[in-house]
Design a protein around this motif. Structure first.
Motif, PDB file in Angstrom:
ATOM      1  N   ARG A 223       0.839  -1.193   0.000  1.00 56.04           N
ATOM      2  CA  ARG A 223       0.000   0.000   0.000  1.00 56.04           C
ATOM      3  C   ARG A 223       0.877   1.247   0.000  1.00 56.04           C
ATOM      4  NH1 ARG A 223      -2.796   1.108   4.115  1.00 56.04           N
ATOM      5  NH2 ARG A 223      -4.809   1.615   3.204  1.00 56.04           N
ATOM      6  N   VAL A 224       0.687   2.097  -0.971  1.00 52.34           N
ATOM      7  CA  VAL A 224       1.325   3.417  -0.990  1.00 52.34           C
ATOM      8  C   VAL A 224       0.270   4.445  -1.360  1.00 52.34           C
ATOM      9  CG1 VAL A 224       3.592   2.515  -1.675  1.00 52.34           C
ATOM     10  CG2 VAL A 224       2.008   3.340  -3.423  1.00 52.34           C
ATOM     11  N   ALA A 225       0.435   5.654  -0.833  1.00 47.52           N
ATOM     12  CA  ALA A 225      -0.395   6.780  -1.250  1.00 47.52           C
ATOM     13  C   ALA A 225       0.288   7.441  -2.440  1.00 47.52           C
ATOM     14  CB  ALA A 225      -0.557   7.778  -0.115  1.00 47.52           C
ATOM     15  N   SER A 226      -0.442   7.555  -3.532  1.00 46.16           N
ATOM     16  CA  SER A 226       0.118   8.065  -4.781  1.00 46.16           C
ATOM     17  C   SER A 226      -0.572   9.375  -5.169  1.00 46.16           C
ATOM     18  CB  SER A 226      -0.062   7.029  -5.892  1.00 46.16           C
ATOM     19  OG  SER A 226       0.125   7.610  -7.172  1.00 46.16           O
ATOM     20  N   LEU A 227       0.244  10.385  -5.437  1.00 45.85           N
ATOM     21  CA  LEU A 227      -0.239  11.678  -5.920  1.00 45.85           C
ATOM     22  C   LEU A 227       0.568  12.033  -7.151  1.00 45.85           C
ATOM     23  CD1 LEU A 227      -0.829  14.905  -3.787  1.00 45.85           C
ATOM     24  CD2 LEU A 227       0.375  15.000  -5.963  1.00 45.85           C
ATOM     25  N   ARG A 245      -0.366  17.805   5.395  1.00 47.25           N
ATOM     26  CA  ARG A 245      -1.175  18.658   6.265  1.00 47.25           C
ATOM     27  C   ARG A 245      -2.659  18.338   6.167  1.00 47.25           C
ATOM     28  NH1 ARG A 245      -0.294  23.150   3.867  1.00 47.25           N
ATOM     29  NH2 ARG A 245      -2.275  23.116   2.732  1.00 47.25           N
ATOM     30  N   SER A 246      -3.134  18.076   4.948  1.00 48.78           N
ATOM     31  CA  SER A 246      -4.571  17.921   4.745  1.00 48.78           C
ATOM     32  C   SER A 246      -4.992  16.468   4.504  1.00 48.78           C
ATOM     33  CB  SER A 246      -5.022  18.778   3.549  1.00 48.78           C
ATOM     34  OG  SER A 246      -4.775  20.145   3.797  1.00 48.78           O
ATOM     35  N   TRP A 247      -4.330  15.797   3.549  1.00 46.96           N
ATOM     36  CA  TRP A 247      -4.813  14.463   3.196  1.00 46.96           C
ATOM     37  C   TRP A 247      -4.493  13.426   4.257  1.00 46.96           C
ATOM     38  CZ3 TRP A 247      -2.625   9.675   2.394  1.00 46.96           C
ATOM     39  CH2 TRP A 247      -3.508   8.696   1.911  1.00 46.96           C
ATOM     40  N   LEU A 248      -3.231  13.330   4.673  1.00 48.35           N
ATOM     41  CA  LEU A 248      -2.818  12.232   5.554  1.00 48.35           C
ATOM     42  C   LEU A 248      -3.558  12.251   6.889  1.00 48.35           C
ATOM     43  CD1 LEU A 248      -0.920   9.800   5.563  1.00 48.35           C
ATOM     44  CD2 LEU A 248       0.859  11.258   6.543  1.00 48.35           C
ATOM     45  N   PRO A 249      -3.664  13.401   7.606  1.00 44.75           N
ATOM     46  CA  PRO A 249      -4.371  13.365   8.893  1.00 44.75           C
ATOM     47  C   PRO A 249      -5.838  12.963   8.767  1.00 44.75           C
ATOM     48  CG  PRO A 249      -3.048  15.356   8.705  1.00 44.75           C
ATOM     49  CD  PRO A 249      -3.076  14.723   7.338  1.00 44.75           C
ATOM     50  N   GLY A 250      -6.456  13.302   7.637  1.00 41.65           N
ATOM     51  CA  GLY A 250      -7.867  12.979   7.482  1.00 41.65           C
ATOM     52  C   GLY A 250      -8.136  11.654   6.807  1.00 41.65           C
ATOM     53  N   SER A 251      -7.081  10.941   6.459  1.00 42.29           N
ATOM     54  CA  SER A 251      -7.256   9.709   5.692  1.00 42.29           C
ATOM     55  C   SER A 251      -7.406   8.468   6.553  1.00 42.29           C
ATOM     56  CB  SER A 251      -6.053   9.512   4.763  1.00 42.29           C
ATOM     57  OG  SER A 251      -4.880   9.232   5.531  1.00 42.29           O
ATOM     58  N   GLY A 252      -7.012   8.570   7.815  1.00 47.27           N
ATOM     59  CA  GLY A 252      -6.982   7.388   8.668  1.00 47.27           C
ATOM     60  C   GLY A 252      -5.774   6.512   8.428  1.00 47.27           C
ATOM     61  N   GLU A 253      -4.849   6.971   7.565  1.00 43.48           N
ATOM     62  CA  GLU A 253      -3.653   6.200   7.230  1.00 43.48           C
ATOM     63  C   GLU A 253      -2.461   6.672   8.061  1.00 43.48           C
ATOM     64  OE1 GLU A 253      -3.719   3.666   5.339  1.00 43.48           O
ATOM     65  OE2 GLU A 253      -5.588   3.896   4.218  1.00 43.48           O
ATOM     66  N   GLU A 254      -1.438   5.826   8.106  1.00 41.99           N
ATOM     67  CA  GLU A 254      -0.199   6.173   8.792  1.00 41.99           C
ATOM     68  C   GLU A 254       0.972   5.762   7.909  1.00 41.99           C
ATOM     69  OE1 GLU A 254       2.062   5.401  13.073  1.00 41.99           O
ATOM     70  OE2 GLU A 254      -0.098   5.069  12.859  1.00 41.99           O
ATOM     71  N   PRO A 255       1.962   6.646   7.723  1.00 43.48           N
ATOM     72  CA  PRO A 255       3.084   6.287   6.852  1.00 43.48           C
ATOM     73  C   PRO A 255       3.911   5.150   7.433  1.00 43.48           C
ATOM     74  CG  PRO A 255       3.488   8.385   7.950  1.00 43.48           C
ATOM     75  CD  PRO A 255       2.083   8.009   8.269  1.00 43.48           C
ATOM     76  N   GLU A 279       5.203  11.527  -9.867  1.00 48.38           N
ATOM     77  CA  GLU A 279       4.375  10.766  -8.942  1.00 48.38           C
ATOM     78  C   GLU A 279       5.056  10.732  -7.579  1.00 48.38           C
ATOM     79  OE1 GLU A 279       1.853   6.603  -8.582  1.00 48.38           O
ATOM     80  OE2 GLU A 279       3.640   6.646  -9.866  1.00 48.38           O
ATOM     81  N   ILE A 280       4.380  11.276  -6.570  1.00 54.25           N
ATOM     82  CA  ILE A 280       4.843  11.227  -5.185  1.00 54.25           C
ATOM     83  C   ILE A 280       4.273   9.965  -4.556  1.00 54.25           C
ATOM     84  CG2 ILE A 280       4.810  12.369  -2.946  1.00 54.25           C
ATOM     85  CD1 ILE A 280       4.430  15.029  -4.454  1.00 54.25           C
ATOM     86  N   LEU A 281       5.132   9.149  -3.942  1.00 54.08           N
ATOM     87  CA  LEU A 281       4.722   7.866  -3.389  1.00 54.08           C
ATOM     88  C   LEU A 281       5.107   7.805  -1.908  1.00 54.08           C
ATOM     89  CD1 LEU A 281       6.029   5.774  -6.386  1.00 54.08           C
ATOM     90  CD2 LEU A 281       3.628   6.014  -5.775  1.00 54.08           C
ATOM     91  N   VAL A 282       4.106   7.703  -1.046  1.00 54.23           N
ATOM     92  CA  VAL A 282       4.326   7.608   0.400  1.00 54.23           C
ATOM     93  C   VAL A 282       3.921   6.210   0.846  1.00 54.23           C
ATOM     94  CG1 VAL A 282       3.732   8.520   2.669  1.00 54.23           C
ATOM     95  CG2 VAL A 282       3.877  10.070   0.700  1.00 54.23           C
ATOM     96  N   PRO A 283       4.879   5.359   1.210  1.00 58.79           N
ATOM     97  CA  PRO A 283       4.516   4.018   1.703  1.00 58.79           C
ATOM     98  C   PRO A 283       3.654   4.114   2.970  1.00 58.79           C
ATOM     99  CG  PRO A 283       6.842   4.120   1.121  1.00 58.79           C
ATOM    100  CD  PRO A 283       6.338   5.528   1.105  1.00 58.79           C
ATOM    101  N   LEU A 284       2.628   3.251   3.043  1.00 68.40           N
ATOM    102  CA  LEU A 284       1.695   3.261   4.159  1.00 68.40           C
ATOM    103  C   LEU A 284       1.800   1.959   4.945  1.00 68.40           C
ATOM    104  CD1 LEU A 284      -1.452   4.605   2.286  1.00 68.40           C
ATOM    105  CD2 LEU A 284       0.124   5.925   3.710  1.00 68.40           C
ATOM    106  N   ARG A 285       1.490   2.056   6.238  1.00 65.78           N
ATOM    107  CA  ARG A 285       1.426   0.840   7.048  1.00 65.78           C
ATOM    108  C   ARG A 285       0.271  -0.035   6.574  1.00 65.78           C
ATOM    109  NH1 ARG A 285       2.567   2.142  13.443  1.00 65.78           N
ATOM    110  NH2 ARG A 285       4.746   2.815  13.181  1.00 65.78           N
ATOM    111  N   GLU A 286       0.492  -1.330   6.628  1.00 65.34           N
ATOM    112  CA  GLU A 286      -0.562  -2.260   6.206  1.00 65.34           C
ATOM    113  C   GLU A 286      -1.598  -2.406   7.308  1.00 65.34           C
ATOM    114  OE1 GLU A 286       0.754  -5.892   4.414  1.00 65.34           O
ATOM    115  OE2 GLU A 286       2.684  -5.007   3.845  1.00 65.34           O
TER     116      GLU A 286
END
Length: 286
Positions: A223-227, A245-255, A279-286
């Motif tokens: 799982r990665v967050a892709s922008l 600032r905006s997407w990650l805190p409101g997404s319920g996800e954690e890097p 493409e910005i790719l932030v790996p997310l915890r499973e």
């Protein structure tokens, strides 16, 4: 090793030296004689060899570096356009304006007022309205030839230039080659001189590292967050700000415990900055 292979590698190393000099002195570009001497080529042939390996002329390399630095200064600093022009090595504000408009599609003052090309014009009361599409997907493992870059992130292009010259001299650049960068530090928390990043190109398992070029294996992530950001590299930091600032805190996800990555989806040497895709790719915890 075949003579042709040795020659290609030697040419690449010599052109990489010239590229380093060009980007280090983009605001005061070295002349033909100095560049040819740095690369140990005859001045009669230097430009042809440089263009064949780098994919652009030394003047184009320098101009792109100068204008990218100017774009960053226009967005981040409070210096007048005249001062930005002078620091970028232009003899007059008019010359700078012509060059900037030709590359970015807007004169410098309009670019600053608009806040860049990748962001819509908005009022101060509408700062949170900028939205991007973020998708969550998986990635596959990558095997990279990489050069470590230490210093301001906006200068990682110098490492990519040397890496591309290295790869071109070995016949490794092709339509399937992917350009990926890994960023290990937060540029607002770590001094610019100490920032660490890796510039990478995908290569096959048979390719050995050499000199400053090392091999780097990047695991696949479930799982990665892709922008995907469209616009100049100078504006990427604002996309990161929105994402964290905006997407990650409101997404319920954690890097996840892994560096953020960027993949450059088209060739900045062939397209205007407004068309660059990252493409910005932030790996997310499973």
């Amino acid at each position: 090793m075949a003579v042709r292979d040795r020659t290609g590698r030697d040419y690449a190393a010599r052109i990489a030296r010239a590229m380093t000099l060009v980007t280090a002195r983009a605001d005061d570009p070295p002349g033909l004689e100095e560049l040819a001497a740095t690369a140990a080529f005859s001045p009669f042939h230097f430009h042809r060899v440089y263009r064949a390996i780098a994919g652009e002329t030394p003047a184009e390399t320098a101009a792109r570096a100068r204008l990218q630095g100017a774009a960053i200064a226009l967005l981040k600093g409070g210096e007048t356009v005249a001062v930005v022009a002078r620091r970028a090595g232009y003899g007059s504000q008019a010359a700078f304006t012509r060059a900037f408009r030709a590359a970015y599609g807007l004169p410098p003052a309009a670019y600053r007022a608009r806040g860049g090309l990748g962001f819509p014009m908005r009022s101060d009361s509408d700062k949170e309205s900028t939205m991007f599409e973020v998708t969550i997907r998986s990635t596959t493992p990558l095997h990279l030839a990489a050069i470590r870059h230490t210093g301001p992130y906006d200068r990682i292009g110098e490492a990519f230039g040397r890496l591309q010259a290295w790869a071109a001299g070995r016949g490794l650049m092709g339509p399937g080659t992917r350009a990926v960068a890994l960023y290990h530090d937060d540029p607002r928390s770590v001094p610019a001189a100490q920032l660490r990043a890796d510039a990478g190109l995908t290569v096959g398992p048979e390719v050995p590292g050499e000199g400053e070029v090392t091999l780097l294996d990047v695991p696949g992530f479930a799982r990665v967050a892709s922008l995907v950001f469209k616009g100049p590299y100078a504006e990427l930091e604002r996309a990161y700000d929105w994402m964290y600032r905006s997407w990650l805190p409101g997404s319920g996800e954690e890097p996840a415990d892994a560096p953020v990555m960027e993949e450059y989806l088209n060739d900045c040497r062939m397209l205007p900055p407004a068309e660059w895709l990252t493409e910005i790719l932030v790996p997310l915890r499973e």
